[in-house]
Scaffold this motif. Structure first.
Motif, mmCIF file in Angstrom:
data_model
loop_
_atom_site.group_PDB
_atom_site.id
_atom_site.type_symbol
_atom_site.label_atom_id
_atom_site.label_comp_id
_atom_site.label_asym_id
_atom_site.label_seq_id
_atom_site.Cartn_x
_atom_site.Cartn_y
_atom_site.Cartn_z
ATOM 1 N N ALA A 17 -10.352 -23.013 49.984
ATOM 2 C CA ALA A 17 -11.579 -22.433 49.427
ATOM 3 C C ALA A 17 -12.758 -22.703 50.359
ATOM 4 O O ALA A 17 -12.717 -23.600 51.188
ATOM 5 C CB ALA A 17 -11.876 -23.036 48.054
ATOM 6 N N VAL A 18 -13.798 -21.898 50.169
ATOM 7 C CA VAL A 18 -15.080 -22.143 50.821
ATOM 8 C C VAL A 18 -16.016 -22.665 49.743
ATOM 9 O O VAL A 18 -16.112 -22.090 48.652
ATOM 10 C CB VAL A 18 -15.648 -20.865 51.464
ATOM 11 C CG1 VAL A 18 -17.066 -21.101 51.981
ATOM 12 C CG2 VAL A 18 -14.747 -20.382 52.587
ATOM 13 N N LEU A 19 -16.684 -23.760 50.039
ATOM 14 C CA LEU A 19 -17.605 -24.394 49.108
ATOM 15 C C LEU A 19 -19.035 -24.062 49.516
ATOM 16 O O LEU A 19 -19.367 -24.128 50.701
ATOM 17 C CB LEU A 19 -17.407 -25.905 49.116
ATOM 18 C CG LEU A 19 -15.968 -26.395 48.959
ATOM 19 C CD1 LEU A 19 -15.917 -27.899 49.133
ATOM 20 C CD2 LEU A 19 -15.391 -25.964 47.633
ATOM 21 N N PHE A 20 -19.861 -23.713 48.541
ATOM 22 C CA PHE A 20 -21.258 -23.414 48.803
ATOM 23 C C PHE A 20 -22.057 -23.714 47.553
ATOM 24 O O PHE A 20 -21.498 -23.993 46.495
ATOM 25 C CB PHE A 20 -21.444 -21.955 49.249
ATOM 26 C CG PHE A 20 -21.038 -20.915 48.221
ATOM 27 C CD1 PHE A 20 -21.998 -20.253 47.483
ATOM 28 C CD2 PHE A 20 -19.705 -20.607 48.008
ATOM 29 C CE1 PHE A 20 -21.642 -19.287 46.542
ATOM 30 C CE2 PHE A 20 -19.332 -19.649 47.070
ATOM 31 C CZ PHE A 20 -20.307 -18.981 46.337
ATOM 32 N N ALA A 21 -23.356 -23.702 47.669
ATOM 33 C CA ALA A 21 -24.213 -23.955 46.514
ATOM 34 C C ALA A 21 -25.302 -22.900 46.482
ATOM 35 O O ALA A 21 -25.715 -22.379 47.516
ATOM 36 C CB ALA A 21 -24.828 -25.345 46.594
ATOM 37 N N ILE A 22 -25.736 -22.574 45.280
ATOM 38 C CA ILE A 22 -26.872 -21.673 45.115
ATOM 39 C C ILE A 22 -27.877 -22.336 44.191
ATOM 40 O O ILE A 22 -27.519 -23.189 43.374
ATOM 41 C CB ILE A 22 -26.455 -20.287 44.553
ATOM 42 C CG1 ILE A 22 -25.785 -20.394 43.180
ATOM 43 C CG2 ILE A 22 -25.556 -19.562 45.535
ATOM 44 C CD1 ILE A 22 -25.468 -19.059 42.527
ATOM 45 N N GLU A 23 -29.122 -21.972 44.354
ATOM 46 C CA GLU A 23 -30.164 -22.405 43.432
ATOM 47 C C GLU A 23 -30.535 -21.201 42.592
ATOM 48 O O GLU A 23 -30.837 -20.136 43.113
ATOM 49 C CB GLU A 23 -31.381 -22.910 44.186
ATOM 50 C CG GLU A 23 -31.170 -24.264 44.799
ATOM 51 C CD GLU A 23 -32.426 -24.812 45.444
ATOM 52 O OE1 GLU A 23 -33.537 -24.531 44.936
ATOM 53 O OE2 GLU A 23 -32.283 -25.512 46.455
ATOM 54 N N MET A 24 -30.493 -21.398 41.287
ATOM 55 C CA MET A 24 -30.776 -20.313 40.362
ATOM 56 C C MET A 24 -31.601 -20.868 39.215
ATOM 57 O O MET A 24 -31.181 -21.819 38.560
ATOM 58 C CB MET A 24 -29.447 -19.738 39.845
ATOM 59 C CG MET A 24 -29.559 -18.429 39.171
ATOM 60 S SD MET A 24 -27.902 -17.727 38.963
ATOM 61 C CE MET A 24 -27.930 -17.458 37.221
ATOM 62 N N ARG A 25 -32.774 -20.303 39.040
ATOM 63 C CA ARG A 25 -33.689 -20.762 37.988
ATOM 64 C C ARG A 25 -33.984 -22.252 38.084
ATOM 65 O O ARG A 25 -34.010 -22.966 37.081
ATOM 66 C CB ARG A 25 -33.142 -20.428 36.613
ATOM 67 C CG ARG A 25 -33.048 -18.967 36.340
ATOM 68 C CD ARG A 25 -32.597 -18.716 34.920
ATOM 69 N NE ARG A 25 -31.719 -17.570 34.941
ATOM 70 C CZ ARG A 25 -30.764 -17.322 34.095
ATOM 71 N NH1 ARG A 25 -30.525 -18.161 33.131
ATOM 72 N NH2 ARG A 25 -30.032 -16.262 34.199
ATOM 73 N N GLY A 26 -34.146 -22.730 39.318
ATOM 74 C CA GLY A 26 -34.492 -24.127 39.533
ATOM 75 C C GLY A 26 -33.334 -25.101 39.443
ATOM 76 O O GLY A 26 -33.527 -26.302 39.574
ATOM 77 N N LYS A 27 -32.119 -24.605 39.226
ATOM 78 C CA LYS A 27 -30.945 -25.472 39.148
ATOM 79 C C LYS A 27 -30.024 -25.214 40.335
ATOM 80 O O LYS A 27 -29.850 -24.077 40.759
ATOM 81 C CB LYS A 27 -30.142 -25.204 37.875
ATOM 82 C CG LYS A 27 -30.814 -25.646 36.622
ATOM 83 C CD LYS A 27 -29.896 -25.433 35.448
ATOM 84 C CE LYS A 27 -30.555 -25.881 34.161
ATOM 85 N NZ LYS A 27 -29.652 -25.684 33.026
ATOM 86 N N LYS A 28 -29.437 -26.288 40.847
ATOM 87 C CA LYS A 28 -28.465 -26.158 41.919
ATOM 88 C C LYS A 28 -27.075 -26.021 41.308
ATOM 89 O O LYS A 28 -26.660 -26.861 40.511
ATOM 90 C CB LYS A 28 -28.515 -27.375 42.835
ATOM 91 C CG LYS A 28 -27.607 -27.255 44.035
ATOM 92 C CD LYS A 28 -27.788 -28.441 44.962
ATOM 93 C CE LYS A 28 -26.880 -28.313 46.148
ATOM 94 N NZ LYS A 28 -27.082 -29.435 47.075
ATOM 95 N N LEU A 29 -26.374 -24.949 41.666
ATOM 96 C CA LEU A 29 -25.036 -24.700 41.165
ATOM 97 C C LEU A 29 -24.037 -24.898 42.290
ATOM 98 O O LEU A 29 -24.225 -24.394 43.399
ATOM 99 C CB LEU A 29 -24.915 -23.274 40.631
ATOM 100 C CG LEU A 29 -25.953 -22.838 39.591
ATOM 101 C CD1 LEU A 29 -25.724 -21.392 39.190
ATOM 102 C CD2 LEU A 29 -25.912 -23.742 38.378
ATOM 103 N N THR A 30 -22.983 -25.625 42.017
ATOM 104 C CA THR A 30 -21.910 -25.841 42.968
ATOM 105 C C THR A 30 -20.914 -24.692 42.817
ATOM 106 O O THR A 30 -20.445 -24.421 41.715
ATOM 107 C CB THR A 30 -21.209 -27.182 42.692
ATOM 108 O OG1 THR A 30 -22.184 -28.216 42.760
ATOM 109 C CG2 THR A 30 -20.105 -27.446 43.694
ATOM 110 N N CYS A 31 -20.617 -24.028 43.926
ATOM 111 C CA CYS A 31 -19.763 -22.842 43.871
ATOM 112 C C CYS A 31 -18.626 -22.929 44.887
ATOM 113 O O CYS A 31 -18.728 -23.638 45.887
ATOM 114 C CB CYS A 31 -20.574 -21.590 44.186
ATOM 115 S SG CYS A 31 -22.016 -21.348 43.140
ATOM 116 N N SER A 32 -17.586 -22.165 44.615
ATOM 117 C CA SER A 32 -16.496 -22.029 45.581
ATOM 118 C C SER A 32 -15.885 -20.646 45.419
ATOM 119 O O SER A 32 -15.973 -20.016 44.373
ATOM 120 C CB SER A 32 -15.428 -23.102 45.355
ATOM 121 O OG SER A 32 -14.795 -22.924 44.107
#
Length: 89
Positions: A17-32
């Motif tokens: 997998a590729v791991l990345f993060a996004i910020e959405m509405r002031g929250k950091k979300l851990t994504c893959s």
């Protein structure tokens, strides 16, 4: 939607997998996103090395982030795992 993708994008241990993060509405979300999803929907060749895996992610970044945002809104969670199913229409 005001979403930022953090610059740190890495390949998971094992390379599945590729791991990345996004910020959405002031929250950091851990994504893959799974290697299988990149192979099925972003033209990643099987057995590709880590550099090519990251390139496939980079090439599809806008679509991948859009799907991650939709899934985050629907599930109201801070950990998003994208699979091939998430890209089927």
């Amino acid at each position: 939607m005001n979403t930022n993708v953090t610059p740190l994008t890495t390949v998971s241990r094992g390379g599945d997998a590729v791991l990345f993060a996004i910020e959405m509405r002031g929250k950091k979300l851990t994504c893959s996103i799974t290697r299988e999803a990149l192979e099925a929907h972003f033209w990643l060749e099987r057995q590709a090395n880590e550099a090519r895996l990251l390139r496939a992610f980079s090439d599809g970044r806008k679509r991948i982030v859009a799907i991650a945002e939709r899934k985050a809104r629907r599930l109201a969670t801070e950990v998003i795992k994208l699979t091939s199913q998430d890209f089927e229409r």
